[in-house]
Design an enzyme around this catalytic site. Structure first.
Site, PDB file in Angstrom:
ATOM      1  N   LYS A 271       0.837  -1.203   0.000  1.00 20.87           N
ATOM      2  CA  LYS A 271       0.000   0.000   0.000  1.00 20.87           C
ATOM      3  C   LYS A 271       0.877   1.261   0.000  1.00 20.87           C
ATOM      4  O   LYS A 271       0.620   2.217  -0.733  1.00 20.87           O
ATOM      5  CB  LYS A 271      -0.863  -0.026   1.261  1.00 20.87           C
ATOM      6  CG  LYS A 271      -2.091   0.826   1.207  1.00 20.87           C
ATOM      7  CD  LYS A 271      -2.853   0.531   2.481  1.00 20.87           C
ATOM      8  CE  LYS A 271      -4.165   1.189   2.558  1.00 20.87           C
ATOM      9  NZ  LYS A 271      -4.751   1.008   3.893  1.00 20.87           N
TER      10      LYS A 271
ATOM     11  N   GLU B  20     -18.100   8.269   4.815  1.00 17.20           N
ATOM     12  CA  GLU B  20     -17.525   7.790   3.564  1.00 17.20           C
ATOM     13  C   GLU B  20     -18.352   8.338   2.406  1.00 17.20           C
ATOM     14  O   GLU B  20     -19.567   8.438   2.500  1.00 17.20           O
ATOM     15  CB  GLU B  20     -17.516   6.262   3.543  1.00 17.20           C
ATOM     16  CG  GLU B  20     -16.484   5.713   4.490  1.00 17.20           C
ATOM     17  CD  GLU B  20     -16.443   4.197   4.509  1.00 17.20           C
ATOM     18  OE1 GLU B  20     -16.826   3.571   3.507  1.00 17.20           O
ATOM     19  OE2 GLU B  20     -16.013   3.653   5.535  1.00 17.20           O
TER      20      GLU B  20
ATOM     21  N   PHE C 203     -31.149  11.543   8.421  1.00 17.28           N
ATOM     22  CA  PHE C 203     -31.143  10.180   8.968  1.00 17.28           C
ATOM     23  C   PHE C 203     -32.541   9.678   9.320  1.00 17.28           C
ATOM     24  O   PHE C 203     -32.736   8.938  10.269  1.00 17.28           O
ATOM     25  CB  PHE C 203     -30.170  10.064  10.154  1.00 17.28           C
ATOM     26  CG  PHE C 203     -28.755   9.939   9.661  1.00 17.28           C
ATOM     27  CD1 PHE C 203     -28.117  11.045   9.105  1.00 17.28           C
ATOM     28  CD2 PHE C 203     -28.092   8.729   9.687  1.00 17.28           C
ATOM     29  CE1 PHE C 203     -26.842  10.933   8.590  1.00 17.28           C
ATOM     30  CE2 PHE C 203     -26.821   8.612   9.166  1.00 17.28           C
ATOM     31  CZ  PHE C 203     -26.199   9.720   8.620  1.00 17.28           C
TER      32      PHE C 203
ATOM     33  N   CYS D  12     -18.656   1.899  10.517  1.00 14.40           N
ATOM     34  CA  CYS D  12     -18.811   2.572  11.809  1.00 14.40           C
ATOM     35  C   CYS D  12     -20.051   2.183  12.584  1.00 14.40           C
ATOM     36  O   CYS D  12     -19.956   1.735  13.726  1.00 14.40           O
ATOM     37  CB  CYS D  12     -18.814   4.084  11.606  1.00 14.40           C
ATOM     38  SG  CYS D  12     -17.164   4.748  11.391  1.00 14.40           S
TER      39      CYS D  12
END
Ligand code: UDX
Length: 435
Positions: free
Chosen positions: A40, A154, A248, A259
Site C-alpha cells: 500500500k 464515507e 437520517f 462505523c
C-alpha cells in the site's frame, strides 16, 4: 491554503488516515504517513490512491510535495511531534473493539517528552486512560495523549474534513491539546474541548444516536406498511420539527458500513462491561438485522418460492459513492437468496472488486441493464445516482418478471409503474403496475 503549519505523522492509511493526511497537507502541514502494509505504501508513493473516495485523489495530488509515505514509524517520529493514530479497531468475537493495532503503535514509540498520540481511531471510552497507563508502565509517561474523534462520512469524507459540524478535542489541557486546536483553527469549526473520556464518548454516542434514528424510522416504515401510511410523508412531517430534523430519517434495508454496526455494538459491550445493560441499543441492532431480511419476505410475497427465481441486486456497497462493503446489506441479502435457491445477478459501479471475494457464486453484470436481464425481480440495494436515472421501459423489456423492490425508497415510483412494472418500496405499500 499554503501557510506552513505544524508537521504531523499519520499512522494508518485507511479512509480516516488518508483523508486526515490529505486535509492537513491542504491546510499547510508536512505530513508523514506510516502504514505496515508495504504494498500500500508503495502504491501511495507512486501516486496511486488505494480507496475510492470522491475528491481524495485530487487533494492528495494537490499536495504531493507535503505528503510522505513510509513503513517506518521512525520517519514520522523524526519529523513530527503529533502522531495521529488512524489504525483499524475491528470488532472482536466478544463485540469489544480490537485494539491490537493501537497497542502496536503505542509499543513502537520510544520514551519521549516531545511526542503526542492523537487518537482518531474509534476506541471505547476509557481507552485513553488505559493507554496512558500502558505508557506510564513502559516509562513513556512523557508522551501526551489527545482524543480527537473523526466524524467523516464515507463518500463525503473530504468535504466533511474541510467543513466539520464540530471538532472534538479531549486532552489534559497540555501542549498537545493546544497544538491540535491550532491545527484545526483554519477550519473555523465549533470546538468542543473537553476531557479525554468525554471526547471518546461523544463519538460513540453520536454514532449510536444516528443508528437509533435509522432503526426508529425503519420500524415506523414497517408499521406504515401495516397501516397504509407512506413513511416518506411521515418522515417529511416529522423532520420539519426543528427538534427532530430531516437527516437520517430515510427508511430502507438497514444501515451498514465500517462505523455504525461496530460502534453501536462497541457501546453496548462497553456499557455491559461496566455493568450497565443498554437496552435501547439491543433493539437498534436487532431491528437492523431484521430490516435487511425483510426484503426476502417481500420477494416471497410476490414470487412465492424463490427456488429457481432470478433476482437482480442493483448496488452492493453499504451506501453510494464508496467501494466499502463492510456490513453492507447486500452481503446478508445475497447469502439469504442463495440459501433460498435463487439465482443472483448483481451490479455495482465501483464495489465489484471488493465484492467478488465476499459474494461468491453470483453473476457480476457489466452494467445495470445487463444485470436486470432475465430477472424475475430487481432489488435496489444501494442508491447510486445512475440507478435513479434508469430508463424503466428498457428495464421492463429486459426483465423476465415485473417486480421492482426499492430498498432505499430512492426510485421514482411513478416512472417504474408507468413502465408496466410493479413497484414496492419500504414502508410505502405497493404501487401496482399500470400496464
Ligand atoms: C458514519 C457517520 O455518519 C460518521 O459520522 C462516522 O464517523 C462514521 O460512520 P458512514 O458509515 O460513512 O458514516 O455512513 P453514513 O452516511 O452515516 O451512513 C451509514 C449507513 O446508514 C448507510 O448504510 C446508510 O445507507 C444508512 N442510512 C443513513 C440509512 O439507512 N438511512 C438514513 O437516513 C441515513
Amino acid at each position: 491554503m499554503s501557510e506552513r503549519r505544524e508537521p504531523i505523522g499519520v499512522i494508518g492509511t485507511g479512509y480516516v488516515g488518508l483523508v486526515t493526511a490529505a486535509g492537513f497537507a491542504h491546510l499547510g502541514s508536512e505530513v508523514f504517513c506510516i502504514d505496515i502494509d508495504a504494498d500500500k505504501v508503495a502504491r501511495l508513493q507512486a501516486g496511486e490512491v488505494p480507496i475510492y473516495e470522491p475528491g481524495l485523489a485530487e487533494m492528495l495530488a494537490e499536495r504531493r510535495d507535503r505528503l510522505h509515505f513510509s513503513t517506518d514509524i521512525a520517519d514520522a517520529l523524526e519529523h513530527a511531534k503529533l502522531l495521529f493514530v488512524a489504525v483499524g479497531t475491528p470488532p472482536t468475537y466478544s463485540g469489544d473493539a480490537d485494539l491490537s493495532a493501537v497497542r502496536a503503535v503505542v509499543d513502537a514509540i520510544p520514551a519521549s517528552t516531545s511526542h503526542a498520540l492523537v487518537m482518531k481511531s474509534t476506541v471505547p471510552a476509557g481507552t485513553g486512560a488505559s493507554i496512558k497507563r500502558v505508557l506510564a508502565e513502559g516509562g513513556k509517561q512523557g508522551i501526551a495523549y489527545v482524543s480527537c474523534p473523526e466524524f467523516l462520512k464515507e463518500g463525503s469524507a473530504v468535504k466533511d474534513f474541510l467543513k466539520p459540524d464540530r471538532v472534538v478535542i479531549g486532552d489534559e489541557g497540555d501542549w498537545a491539546g493546544d497544538a491540535v486546536v491550532e491545527l484545526y483553527e483554519p477550519l473555523k469549526a465549533p470546538l468542543v474541548r473537553t476531557d479525554i473520556a468525554s471526547a471518546e464518548m461523544v463519538k460513540l454516542a453520536s454514532n449510536a444516536f444516528l443508528a437509533t434514528k435509522i432503526s426508529f424510522i425503519n420500524e415506523i416504515a414497517n408499521v406504515c406498511e401495516e397501516t397504509g401510511a407512506d413513511v416518506i410523508e411521515v418522515a417529511r412531517g416529522m423532520g420539519l420539527d426543528d427538534r427532530i430534523g430531516h437527516k437520517f430519517l430515510q427508511a430502507g434495508i438497514g444501515f451498514g458500513g465500517s462505523c455504525f454496526p461496530k460502534d453501536v455494538n462497541a457501546l453496548k459491550q462497553l456499557a455491559g462491561n461496566s455493568g450497565y445493560h443498554f437496552q435501547l441499543l439491543n433493539a437498534v441492532i436487532e431491528v437492523n438485522e431484521l430490516q435487511k431480511r425483510r426484503v426476502i419476505g417481500k420477494l416471497q410475497k410476490h414470487l412465492g418460492s424463490l427456488v429457481g427465481r432470478t433476482v437482480c441486486l442493483l448496488g452492493l456497497a453499504f451506501k453510494p459513492n464508496t467501494d466499502d462493503m463492510r456490513e453492507a446489506s447486500s452481503l446478508v441479502l445475497s447469502a439469504r437468496l442463495q440459501a433460498d435457491g435463487a439465482t443472483i445477478r448483481v451490479y455495482d459501479p465501483v464495489a465489484e472488486h471488493e465484492a467478488r471475494t465476499l459474494i461468491p457464486a453470483v453473476h457480476f453484470a457489466e452494467d445495470a441493464l445487463d444485470a436486470v436481464t432475465g430477472a424475475d425481480a430487481v432489488v435496489l440495494v444501494t442508491e447510486w445516482a445512475e440507478f435513479l436515472e434508469l430508463d424503466w421501459a428498457q428495464v421492463a423489456e429486459r426483465m423476465a418478471g415485473t417486480l421492482v423492490l426499492d430498498g432505499r425508497n430512492a426510485l421514482d415510483a411513478g416512472a417504474v409503474g408507468a413502465a408496466g412494472l410493479t413497484y414496492e418500496g419500504i414502508g410505502r405499500g405497493a404501487i401496482a403496475s399500470s400496464a
